[in-house]
Design an enzyme around this catalytic site. Structure first.
Site, mmCIF file in Angstrom:
data_model
loop_
_atom_site.group_PDB
_atom_site.id
_atom_site.type_symbol
_atom_site.label_atom_id
_atom_site.label_comp_id
_atom_site.label_asym_id
_atom_site.label_seq_id
_atom_site.Cartn_x
_atom_site.Cartn_y
_atom_site.Cartn_z
ATOM 1 N N HIS A 6 -10.879 -5.860 2.329
ATOM 2 C CA HIS A 6 -9.914 -5.633 3.436
ATOM 3 C C HIS A 6 -8.543 -5.520 2.863
ATOM 4 C CE1 HIS A 6 -8.803 -5.229 7.627
ATOM 5 N NE2 HIS A 6 -7.894 -6.254 7.503
ATOM 6 N N HIS A 42 -2.581 -3.712 9.870
ATOM 7 C CA HIS A 42 -3.674 -3.337 9.223
ATOM 8 C C HIS A 42 -4.508 -2.506 10.377
ATOM 9 C CE1 HIS A 42 -5.964 -7.055 10.727
ATOM 10 N NE2 HIS A 42 -4.955 -7.078 11.174
ATOM 11 N N CYS A 89 -9.327 0.175 7.003
ATOM 12 C CA CYS A 89 -8.314 -0.302 6.533
ATOM 13 C C CYS A 89 -7.535 0.264 5.408
ATOM 14 C CB CYS A 89 -8.435 -1.973 6.262
ATOM 15 S SG CYS A 89 -9.895 -1.961 5.121
#
Length: 478
Positions: free
Chosen positions: A433, A449, A381
Site C-alpha cells: 500500500h 491515498h 493506491c
C-alpha cells in the site's frame, strides 16, 4: 361461587407479589441481556432465571421480567429511568457504517479506542469495513455518548453564539474540499454537511456557505486582503517611475530569442518548460506535435527570454552551447541520480511542484477504489500515485512495491510533503500500500491515498491501523 372468589383472590395476590418482585422491561433495538442487566443493576443470570421461557436471541418489543432488588420507593424511579433512557442507549448499542467512515472516525464518535471497537467486533481483525455493516458498540461508549448528547443539548446556545459566523466563499481554480475545509478549521465531512450540493463535485465558481469561528473568518479576510494587495503591487508597481523603468525590459523584442533544443534521455515537458521559464501549456503551443508524447531525439523550437536562454546554455556540458544559442545541449532538471539502485527526480521549483501535486491528488477525494484503476473512474493506491505524478511528466513504476524501490528512504521524523509513504497491510510480509504525504505536524503524518474501504481519502499515521502497518517513507523529488 365461594370457590371462584378464592381463585380470583389468589391470582390477585400473585399479581401484586410479582409487581413488587419484578419490573417489566420492553426490549429495544441493540439491547442484549448484559446491557439490560447493567441498566437495572442485576446479574444476567437473575434475568435468565426470571424468564425461563425467553428465547436465546431476544426479540424486539418483547417483554422481560427484571428482578426488583430495590424497595417500593425506588421501584418507581427505576421504572421512570427505564422508560426515559432506553432510547439513547438502544440507539447507541449498534452503529451502521456510512460512506467515508473508518474505524478511527467511528471510535472518535463514541469516545472509545479502536482496540475496544475491535474487541467488541472480532471480525474486524480479518475483514475491512463495509458500508451498511452493523458494529457492536461497547456499553461504556453508550454512557459517554449519552453524556455527550446531554451536553450538546444544554450547550446549544453556545454553539450559535457570536463566536461563530457564517462566511460566503467562492470556489477558485485548483481549490479542493480538503484545502477549503482546512482553511476554515473544519473537516471535509462538515463542509459537505453544510453544503450538500458539493458532495459529488466541487465546480469552480460554486458559492459555499461555511459556518466557522470568528477568529478563522477574520484570519482568512486578512490573508485574502494581503494576497490581493500583493497581486495589485505585482501588476501595477508601487510607483509610476517603477512601471516606466520595468516596461522597456519586458516589451523589447531584442530580449526574446528562439532556441532549438533536442530532447535528451529522462527529460520531461515539465523540466524543459521550467528551464526556459515557460509553462508546459506554452511549450505545447509552440510545439503542437508533443501534446500526446515527448520522445527522446525530438527537436523543439522554444521562444524565451535571452536571460533564460543564457542560463540554460550555461548548464550545458558541451563547449558549443556557449558559442551558439540556437543549438544548446541540455542537462535534464530531473536527471537520474543513482544511489543504492534508487532514483530521485530533481526539479527546478520544488515547493511549487509539491503543492501542485497535493492539489492534484486531493481533487480526487471521494472517488471510489478500483483494483488496477488509474483514472477518475476509480483508483487503486499505486494507480492514484501514477496518475498524479504523470500529470507533471514524472513516471512512477506500476505497483506499490516497485514504487518503494525508487527515491531515497528517509526517517519518518524527516518526512516532508510530496514524499511517498508505504505500508504492509492485512498481515502481508511485503509492501502492498502507498500514499503521498500532504502534511506533517508534531510527529503525525497525514497522507492522501486510495483505500479499499473508502476510496480516495486522507488518513493519518496516528490512526492505530496505519501506525501499526507503517513501513517506510521515500523521497522521490529534490
Amino acid at each position: 361461587m365461594v370457590f371462584r372468589l378464592i381463585i380470583v383472590l389468589f391470582f390477585f395476590s400473585v399479581g401484586v407479589f410479582s409487581q413488587e418482585k419484578f419490573i417489566k422491561h420492553k426490549i429495544s433495538k441493540g439491547e442484549n441481556l448484559s446491557v439490560i442487566a447493567k441498566k437495572y443493576g442485576v446479574k444476567t443470570k437473575d434475568i435468565e432465571e426470571a424468564n425461563p421461557n425467553a428465547p436465546k436471541i431476544l426479540k424486539l418489543n418483547s417483554v422481560l421480567l427484571i428482578p426488583n432488588n430495590n424497595k417500593k420507593g425506588t421501584t418507581k424511579k427505576t421504572e421512570i429511568a427505564a422508560n426515559t433512557t432506553p432510547a439513547i442507549i438502544s440507539n447507541s448499542g449498534q452503529h451502521e457504517v456510512r460512506e467515508k467512515e473508518n474505524l478511527w472516525v467511528i471510535s472518535k464518535k463514541y469516545n472509545i479506542s479502536v482496540d475496544d471497537l475491535k474487541k467488541a467486533n472480532p471480525s474486524l481483525e480479518n475483514e475491512d469495513l463495509k458500508i451498511g455493516q452493523k458494529l457492536n458498540i461497547p456499553s461504556s461508549a453508550v454512557v459517554s455518548n449519552e453524556k455527550t448528547t446531554k451536553n450538546q443539548n444544554t450547550e446549544k446556545p453556545e454553539i450559535i453564539s457570536s463566536t461563530d459566523v457564517e462566511v460566503v466563499v467562492e470556489v477558485k481554480p485548483k481549490e479542493t474540499k480538503y484545502l477549503i475545509a482546512k482553511k476554515y478549521g473544519i473537516t471535509v465531512a462538515e463542509l459537505e454537511r453544510q453544503n450538500p450540493s458539493i458532495k459529488k463535485k466541487l465546480p469552480v465558481g460554486s458559492v459555499l456557505k461555511i459556518r466557522t469561528s470568528k477568529e478563522k473568518a477574520d484570519q482568512q479576510i486578512k490573508d485574502n486582503s494581503v494576497a490581493s494587495q500583493t497581486q495589485v503591487a505585482e501588476n501595477t508597481g508601487t510607483t509610476s517611475e517603477t512601471t516606466e523603468a520595468v516596461k522597456p525590459e519586458i516589451i523589447p523584442a531584442t530580449t526574446d530569442v528562439e532556441v532549438v533544443v533536442e530532447v535528451q534521455s529522462k527529460e520531461t515537458k515539465y523540466s524543459i518548460a521550467k528551464k526556459y521559464g515557460i509553462t508546459v501549456k506554452e511549450l505545447e503551443k509552440q510545439n503542437p506535435f508533443i501534446k500526446r508524447k515527448l520522445s527522446v531525439g525530438y527537436v523543439l523550437k522554444i521562444r524565451t527570454s535571452k536571460e533564460k536562454a543564457d542560463a540554460a546554455a550555461g548548464l550545458s556540458t558541451t563547449p558549443q552551447s556557449n558559442e551558439n544559442l540556437s543549438t544548446p545541449s541540455q542537462v535534464a532538471d530531473n536527471s537520474e541520480i543513482k544511489k543504492d539502485t534508487t532514483t530521485v527526480f530533481r526539479v527546478g521549483n520544488h515547493s511549487d511542484l509539491v503543492n501542485q501535486l497535493i492539489v492534484n491528488a486531493t481533487e480526487n477525494i471521494g472517488i471510489r477504489y478500483r483494483s488496477g484503476g488509474t483514472t477518475k473512474a476509480g483508483f487503486d493506491c499505486s494507480g492514484l500515485m501514477i496518475c498524479t505524478f504523470n500529470n507533471f511528466d514524472i513516471k512512477l513504476p506500476r505497483s506499490s512495491i516497485e514504487q518503494s524501490r525508487i527515491g531515497m528512504k528517509v526517517n519518518s521524523e524527516e518526512a516532508q510533503k510530496g514524499d511517498l509513504i508505504f505500508f504492509r497491510t492485512n498481515g502481508r510480509r511485503h509492501i502492498n500500500h502507498v500514499g503521498m504525504v500532504v502534511e506533517v505536524l508534531d510527529g503525525e503524518i497525514k497522507f492522501v491515498h486510495s483505500s479499499t474501504h473508502g476510496g480516495v481519502m486522507i488518513s493519518s499515521t496516528k490512526e492505530p491501523y496505519y501506525g501499526r502497518t507503517f513501513t517506510q517513507v521515500n523521497r522521490v523529488l529534490q
